[in-house]
Each structure stands twice: as structure tokens, then as C-alpha cells.
Scaffold this active site. Structure first.
Site, PDB file in Angstrom:
ATOM      1  N   PRO A   2      17.443  12.446  75.170  1.00  0.00           N
ATOM      2  CG  PRO A   2      18.458  10.662  74.445  1.00  0.00           C
ATOM      3  CD  PRO A   2      18.957  12.079  75.323  1.00  0.00           C
ATOM      4  CE  LYS A  33      19.939   9.773  71.190  1.00  0.00           C
ATOM      5  NZ  LYS A  33      19.810  10.954  69.505  1.00  0.00           N
ATOM      6  CB  ILE A  65      17.206  14.027  68.256  1.00  0.00           C
ATOM      7  CG1 ILE A  65      16.322  15.049  69.471  1.00  0.00           C
ATOM      8  CG2 ILE A  65      17.558  14.290  67.207  1.00  0.00           C
ATOM      9  CD1 ILE A  65      17.865  16.760  69.687  1.00  0.00           C
TER      10      ILE A  65
END
Length: 119
Positions: A2, A33, A65
Site C-alpha cells: 500500500p 495490511k 492490492i
């Protein structure tokens, strides 16, 4: 993977030195994340006008993602707009954030892609 990138007309001297290190755990938590993969960058001192004035403003992009989508982006927007307003002094109505959900094959890491690393 990210990456939260902010371009702003706020001078570098007005950006807290610890902003990026404070922002990473906030970003990681919002996205779910690991912190070790999260990146926050600020590009200050940009010649920028928003709505015809040069008062503090910004344009940002959040690339990840996964963990992005119509409902998730509302949560991320709330958290990130509040962070930028509090820390950089950019009012929430003087900034846009674009959300970019990249497939694993489009993000490189360690000489390959996340697709190759994680399938």
C-alpha cells in the site's frame, strides 16, 4: 505494497517531521495490511491551486492490492482526510483522494511481482 502519496502546496517546513512514521500504522490498520509493507510519502511545496485559490490543498492517491472498494474506501477516506487535516492543515474540502486497487501482477517487489511471490 500500500502506498499513500500526498502532493500538497503546504510548505515542507509546516509538515511535522514525524508525519510519515505516524501515518504508516494508521494506514496499515485501516487497510488491514502489515506495517512493513506500507508506504506514506508527502511531496510538499507543489505549485497548486484548488478551486481557484492557493490556500492549503492537496491531491492524494491510495494504491493497494485489495482492501479497496466502494464501502472500504468510505472508511479509508474518513480516516485519511482526518489525518491530513489534523497533521498538515489541509481542510477536507480542499483535497481529493483517488483509490487504486492494483492486481498482484502489477506491483513489483524483491525483483519480481507480488503475484509471483504469493500466487
Amino acid at each position: 505494497m500500500p502506498h499513500f502519496r500526498i502532493e500538497t502546496n503546504v510548505p515542507k517546513s509546516k509538515i511535522p517531521q514525524d508525519f510519515v512514521t505516524k501515518a504508516v500504522p494508521i494506514l496499515a490498520k485501516s487497510l488491514g495490511k502489515p506495517e512493513q509493507y506500507c508506504v506514506v510519502s508527502v511531496i510538499p511545496d507543489i505549485l497548486m491551486s484548488f478551486g481557484g485559490t492557493t490556500e492549503p490543498c492537496a491531491i492524494a492517491n491510495l494504491m493497494s492490492i485489495g482492501a479497496l472498494g466502494v464501502e472500504q474506501n468510505k472508511k479509508h477516506a474518513k480516516i485519511l482526510f482526518e489525518l491530513v487535516e489534523k497533521e498538515l492543515g489541509v481542510p477536507q474540502d480542499r483535497m481529493y483522494i483517488t483509490f487504486q486497487d492494483n492486481p498482484t501482477g502489477n506491483v513489483g517487489f524483491k525483483g519480481t511481482t507480488f503475484h509471483a511471490l504469493f500466487g
